[in-house]
Design an enzyme around this catalytic site. Structure first.
Site, PDB file in Angstrom:
ATOM      1  CG  HIS A 271      -0.295   0.309   2.515  1.00  0.00           C
ATOM      2  ND1 HIS A 271      -0.112   1.591   2.995  1.00  0.00           N
ATOM      3  CD2 HIS A 271       0.260  -0.514   3.458  1.00  0.00           C
ATOM      4  CE1 HIS A 271       0.487   1.551   4.174  1.00  0.00           C
ATOM      5  NE2 HIS A 271       0.745   0.285   4.480  1.00  0.00           N
ATOM      6  CB  CYS A 272       1.127   4.216  -1.897  1.00  0.00           C
ATOM      7  SG  CYS A 272      -0.453   4.484  -2.716  1.00  0.00           S
ATOM      8  CB  ALA A 273       0.152   8.139   0.994  1.00  0.00           C
TER       9      ALA A 273
ATOM     10  NE  ARG B 141      -2.944   5.673  -5.285  1.00  0.00           N
ATOM     11  CZ  ARG B 141      -2.118   6.051  -6.249  1.00  0.00           C
ATOM     12  NH1 ARG B 141      -2.344   5.678  -7.486  1.00  0.00           N
ATOM     13  NH2 ARG B 141      -1.064   6.794  -5.976  1.00  0.00           N
TER      14      ARG B 141
END
Length: 479
Positions: A25-27, A29
């Protein structure tokens, strides 16, 4: 908020634990590489609380949850699946394997140019500020700001140097990023870029003028070869190809080079051979190809005029869906670096028209949606975001999902793109393709005025068409 329930519902909607290959995961999504995308239930995902949108890009299925939520849901997803989190780079690598050759090529360009965008944007925006200070007739009739207010002349000269540096020394930035992307030593890539812009070489900006005026080109005479001593300032293709050769040569040498000699011989041979080949034939060939590409696109734009802009405006959002718009970064960089001859990039204004249109479509959907409060909330937030240049939430979370806003958006984008193309609106810098993007636009010949009128056209045409299409859809459902 029941994060475990959200994770369970997402897991069910994407085909279960067995369908997940890697995940991270990113910030904002979830980034998932799935074994079979046909198992995804988009309708079920759309009904899950806090899922703001989904889209497929770079072989990854991404689920937009938002900052502060995604990490908590991901933690629950780890517990449910028993799978360890991968890094985003590992997910990207795994996703790339599932892409076709064209998609892999576009992703390669994106991986090289996206990291250097901040430097290009900074230089480009400084160039825009310099144009504001030095352009005659922008604020005063037939005179520039520094001609009226001479106390700013020194500031303009400083800004001009600051602005030109990233473009003049562009091969250094690209060499570093490209060598790293191709698996080589990034600093060797930067060193190669430095060689190509060495001050002892004839400047790439002077080379075309010297050819036109039949001036003598300095050369090296070596083994019966005449090699031009010409630099590659502001060039994209030569350093891209040279960095690929450099990285592959370095990796090949390291396979059989004894450890004791590796740190000495490998960099020496890699740099010398690559630089020699670049000046001998790689550089001249790719320089010519770069000229053809830049001149060809400029000619097509100038020749096509409003019709060309209309077609490009209609197609821009579908191109964004495929992810191929990342390949435009290389073209835009070249057009802006050669702005003295090209006038700048025509792609940036058209991208802005498309982004404004996507925002207008989402806001129109916000106005017409009555029952679905969740989608209504996503439409309002994503619509404003798109007006500021970030379109993915509006495009994937609202417009494509409802279909009719997307139709309205591409029509509005096409009409507005035709307008800005007719008046030759061009950007002299990369920046935010949205409302704040005016600073990147060449302000001469009423460029700013036409840019704002184009955005107004994109917004109003899109909004009206989207509302009309919503009425048509409602009428069909009732009858």
């Amino acid at each position: 908020m029941n994060n475990k329930k959200i994770a369970e519902e997402i897991l069910t909607a994407i085909g279960g634990n067995d369908n997940i290959d890697t995940m991270a995961h990113c910030a904002t999504r979830l980034r998932l590489v799935l074994k079979d995308t046909e198992q995804i239930d988009e309708n079920q995902l759309a009904e899950i609380e806090h899922v703001k949108g989904t889209f497929m890009t770079g072989g990854q299925y991404q689920i937009i949850l938002g900052s502060g939520i995604v990490n908590k849901v991901f933690s629950e997803l780890e517990k449910l699946t028993g799978k360890e989190a991968s890094t985003t780079s590992e997910v990207k690598s795994q996703g790339t394997k599932r892409m076709n050759p064209l998609q892999q090529f576009v992703k390669m360009l994106s991986d090289i140019f996206v990291p250097i965008i901040p430097a290009i944007v900074a230089g480009g925006l400084l160039m825009g500020i310099n144009n504001i200070l030095t352009a005659p007739g922008l604020f005063y009739e037939n005179q520039s700001i520094i001609e009226i207010h001479q106390q700013f002349a020194g500031l303009a000269e400083m800004i001009n140097i600051f602005a030109n540096a990233p473009f003049t020394l562009l091969p250094i930035l690209i060499g570093f990023s490209a060598a790293k992307r191709f698996g080589g030593n990034a600093f060797l890539g930067a060193a190669l870029g430095m060689i190509l812009v060495h001050p002892e070489l004839m400047s790439a900006y002077d080379y075309p003028k010297a050819l036109e005026q039949n001036k003598e080109i300095p050369q090296w005479q070596l083994f019966g070869l005449d090699i031009n001593q010409v630099g590659y300032q502001g060039q994209v293709l030569p350093i891209l190809v040279a960095s690929y050769i450099l990285a592959k040569l370095e990796l090949s040498l390291r396979k059989f080079m004894p450890t004791a000699l590796d740190n000495l011989v490998t960099p020496l041979v890699s740099i010398f051979v690559t630089a020699f080949l670049t000046f001998l034939f790689v550089g001249p060939i790719t320089r010519t190809l770069g000229y053809w590409l830049s001149d060809g696109l400029t000619w097509l734009y100038e020749f096509g005029g409003a019709i060309g802009g209309l077609i490009f405006g209609l197609l821009y959002a579908p191109i964004v869906i495929t992810g191929m718009h990342h390949s435009f970064i290389a073209i835009e960089t070249q057009l802006i670096a050669d702005s003295a001859s090209t006038g700048g990039s025509f792609i940036f204004p058209i991208a802005t028209m498309s982004n404004i249109a996507q925002g207008a479509a989402a806001l129109a959907a916000f106005c017409v949606i009555k029952q679905n409060k969740k989608l209504k909330g996503v439409a309002s937030a994503s619509g404003i975001s798109a007006l500021l240049g970030i379109t993915e939430p509006a495009l994937f979370g609202v417009n494509l999902k409802l279909k009719y806003p997307f139709i309205g958006a591409i029509v509005g984008s096409g009409v507005a793109a035709a307008y800005v193309s007719f008046f030759k609106v061009k950007a002299v810098a990369l920046g935010t393709a949205g409302l704040p993007g005016f600073i990147s636009i060449n302000g001469l010949n009423a460029g700013w005025l036409h840019y704002f009128i184009g955005m107004l056209i994109a917004f109003s045409v899109t909004f009206i068409i989207t509302v009309l299409l919503s009425f048509r859809k409602t009428y069909r459902q009732q009858n």
